[in-house]
Design an enzyme around this catalytic site. Structure first.
Site, PDB file in Angstrom:
ATOM      1  N   HIS A  66       1.308  -1.173  -0.127  1.00 43.93           N
ATOM      2  CA  HIS A  66       0.133  -0.113   0.002  1.00 43.93           C
ATOM      3  C   HIS A  66       0.969   1.672  -0.510  1.00 43.93           C
ATOM      4  O   HIS A  66       0.603   1.942  -0.478  1.00 43.93           O
ATOM      5  CB  HIS A  66      -0.834   0.369   1.190  1.00 43.93           C
ATOM      6  CG  HIS A  66      -1.775  -1.086   1.314  1.00 43.93           C
ATOM      7  ND1 HIS A  66      -2.752  -1.616   2.199  1.00 43.93           N
ATOM      8  CD2 HIS A  66      -2.406  -1.702   0.535  1.00 43.93           C
ATOM      9  CE1 HIS A  66      -3.340  -1.839   2.211  1.00 43.93           C
ATOM     10  NE2 HIS A  66      -3.860  -2.485   0.681  1.00 43.93           N
ATOM     11  N   HIS A  96       4.531   6.382   7.400  1.00 47.22           N
ATOM     12  CA  HIS A  96       4.657   6.071   5.361  1.00 47.22           C
ATOM     13  C   HIS A  96       3.415   7.311   5.502  1.00 47.22           C
ATOM     14  O   HIS A  96       3.532   8.198   5.725  1.00 47.22           O
ATOM     15  CB  HIS A  96       3.193   4.659   5.838  1.00 47.22           C
ATOM     16  CG  HIS A  96       1.858   5.260   6.392  1.00 47.22           C
ATOM     17  ND1 HIS A  96       1.940   4.951   7.422  1.00 47.22           N
ATOM     18  CD2 HIS A  96       1.030   5.231   5.779  1.00 47.22           C
ATOM     19  CE1 HIS A  96       0.273   5.449   7.636  1.00 47.22           C
ATOM     20  NE2 HIS A  96      -0.257   5.878   6.275  1.00 47.22           N
ATOM     21  N   HIS A  98       1.375   8.945   1.359  1.00 46.21           N
ATOM     22  CA  HIS A  98       0.828   8.846   0.586  1.00 46.21           C
ATOM     23  C   HIS A  98       0.995   9.833  -0.881  1.00 46.21           C
ATOM     24  O   HIS A  98       2.136  10.772  -0.183  1.00 46.21           O
ATOM     25  CB  HIS A  98      -0.286   8.759   0.797  1.00 46.21           C
ATOM     26  CG  HIS A  98      -1.300   8.244   1.730  1.00 46.21           C
ATOM     27  ND1 HIS A  98      -1.938   6.754   1.588  1.00 46.21           N
ATOM     28  CD2 HIS A  98      -0.827   7.858   3.584  1.00 46.21           C
ATOM     29  CE1 HIS A  98      -2.113   6.317   2.663  1.00 46.21           C
ATOM     30  NE2 HIS A  98      -2.050   7.007   3.701  1.00 46.21           N
ATOM     31  N   GLU A 108      -4.140  12.793   1.008  1.00 49.83           N
ATOM     32  CA  GLU A 108      -5.169  12.710   1.125  1.00 49.83           C
ATOM     33  C   GLU A 108      -6.126  13.393   2.083  1.00 49.83           C
ATOM     34  O   GLU A 108      -7.188  13.659   1.076  1.00 49.83           O
ATOM     35  CB  GLU A 108      -5.256  10.749   2.341  1.00 49.83           C
ATOM     36  CG  GLU A 108      -4.209  10.088   2.152  1.00 49.83           C
ATOM     37  CD  GLU A 108      -5.100   8.774   2.497  1.00 49.83           C
ATOM     38  OE1 GLU A 108      -5.372   7.820   2.177  1.00 49.83           O
ATOM     39  OE2 GLU A 108      -4.592   7.955   3.802  1.00 49.83           O
ATOM     40  N   HIS A 121       2.021  10.159   7.112  1.00 42.94           N
ATOM     41  CA  HIS A 121       1.528   9.873   7.981  1.00 42.94           C
ATOM     42  C   HIS A 121       2.287   9.462   9.632  1.00 42.94           C
ATOM     43  O   HIS A 121       2.808   8.386   9.066  1.00 42.94           O
ATOM     44  CB  HIS A 121       0.472   9.237   8.104  1.00 42.94           C
ATOM     45  CG  HIS A 121      -1.052   9.762   7.214  1.00 42.94           C
ATOM     46  ND1 HIS A 121      -1.873   8.518   6.094  1.00 42.94           N
ATOM     47  CD2 HIS A 121      -1.276  10.705   6.722  1.00 42.94           C
ATOM     48  CE1 HIS A 121      -2.940   9.681   6.142  1.00 42.94           C
ATOM     49  NE2 HIS A 121      -2.087  10.565   6.326  1.00 42.94           N
ATOM     50  N   THR A 201      -7.344   5.968   7.023  1.00 41.63           N
ATOM     51  CA  THR A 201      -7.375   5.362   5.236  1.00 41.63           C
ATOM     52  C   THR A 201      -7.031   4.005   4.886  1.00 41.63           C
ATOM     53  O   THR A 201      -7.372   4.012   3.923  1.00 41.63           O
ATOM     54  CB  THR A 201      -6.774   6.473   4.735  1.00 41.63           C
ATOM     55  OG1 THR A 201      -5.235   5.959   5.326  1.00 41.63           O
ATOM     56  CG2 THR A 201      -7.291   7.506   6.309  1.00 41.63           C
TER      57      THR A 201
END
Length: 265
Positions: A66, A96, A98, A108, A121, A201
């Site tokens: 992910h 991590h 995104h 996000e 995050h 999320t």
């Protein structure tokens, strides 16, 4: 196959549309959200957020299919976030990222419908009240996540050591040692923030997160962002190599929740 289908937000009937399989996905406390600055309520009782990451000596970096995750294996209560909306310190577990396939998307959370190229995050758990991260992740007050937006601009010196290590975890389910990195260097200088009650999320989308979203982004170079985009959703044995991009969940309905601000607009 598109990246969003890979991530699970493409075709509603697609086999990888994982969020439809989790009951929490239909809850009233889902994340991320679009933060509307004019509707956020200034709360003068919200004090500053205090962050200390001095208590970790062993960590690893991995591609979990992910995102890229830096996991802290032996943190103690000196490595924590406290203050602000939190009643007591929350211990750091991992951080991590995104990101999108291009500059106009990737974060996000959005602010007044603005997307950033990426979002960091930092995930913390309530080690005062619960015995393990897994136990805390399922409880209403179990987690606190600090979110930092990434904006393309100047090269980020602190992030460079991490992006230089991404080649070691290019494929899904790969892991490598990653020692003596202090994520404090990834935080913005200005600590103004928004906060609200939300969820994870990613699966299983537990509604257990107190979100602390810093208003000020950090600047990273386009070359640094491109190193994230070279990671793969695929494992090393798959013939189809699918780039890990657009690994973000779209904003979810606010459902009457209040977003509080530590600052006046």
């Amino acid at each position: 196959m598109s990246a969003q289908s890979c991530w699970g937000y493409g075709d509603d009937n697609g086999p990888l549309n994982w969020h439809k399989k989790f009951p929490f996905a239909q809850g009233n406390r889902q994340s991320p959200i679009n933060i509307v600055g004019a509707e956020a309520v200034y709360n003068p009782d919200l004090g500053p957020v205090t962050i200390s990451y001095s208590g970790c000596s062993s960590m690893s970096i991995c591609n979990n299919g992910h995102s890229v995750v830096v996991d802290f294996e032996d943190c103690n209560d000196k490595t924590a976030v406290s203050g602000g909306p939190l009643d007591h310190p929350y211990q750091l577990k991992q951080f991590h990222f995104h990101w999108g396939r291009k500059q106009q998307q990737g974060s996000e959370h959005t602010v007044d419908s603005k997307n950033y190229p990426g979002e960091l995050h930092l995930v913390h758990w309530n080690s005062t009240k619960y015995q393990s991260f897994g136990e805390a992740a399922a409880e209403e007050d179990g987690l606190a996540v600090v979110a930092v937006f990434l904006e393309t601009g100047d090269r980020h010196a602190g992030l460079h050591r991490l992006t230089d290590a991404l080649y070691m975890v290019k494929f899904k389910e790969t892991q490598a040692q990653f020692k003596k990195f202090d994520p404090q260097c990834l935080l913005p200088d200005c600590r103004d923030y928004w906060t609200y009650a939300g969820s994870l999320t990613t699966p299983p989308l537990h509604e257990s997160v107190t979100w602390i979203v810093f208003r000020e982004p950090i600047s990273v170079s386009e070359k640094q962002m491109d190193k994230f985009r070279m990671l793969l959703f695929s494992d090393e044995n798959q013939s189809e190599k699918i780039r890990m991009v657009d690994n973000y969940r779209p904003p979810q309905p606010l459902c009457g929740r209040m977003v509080s601000a530590s600052f006046q607009s």
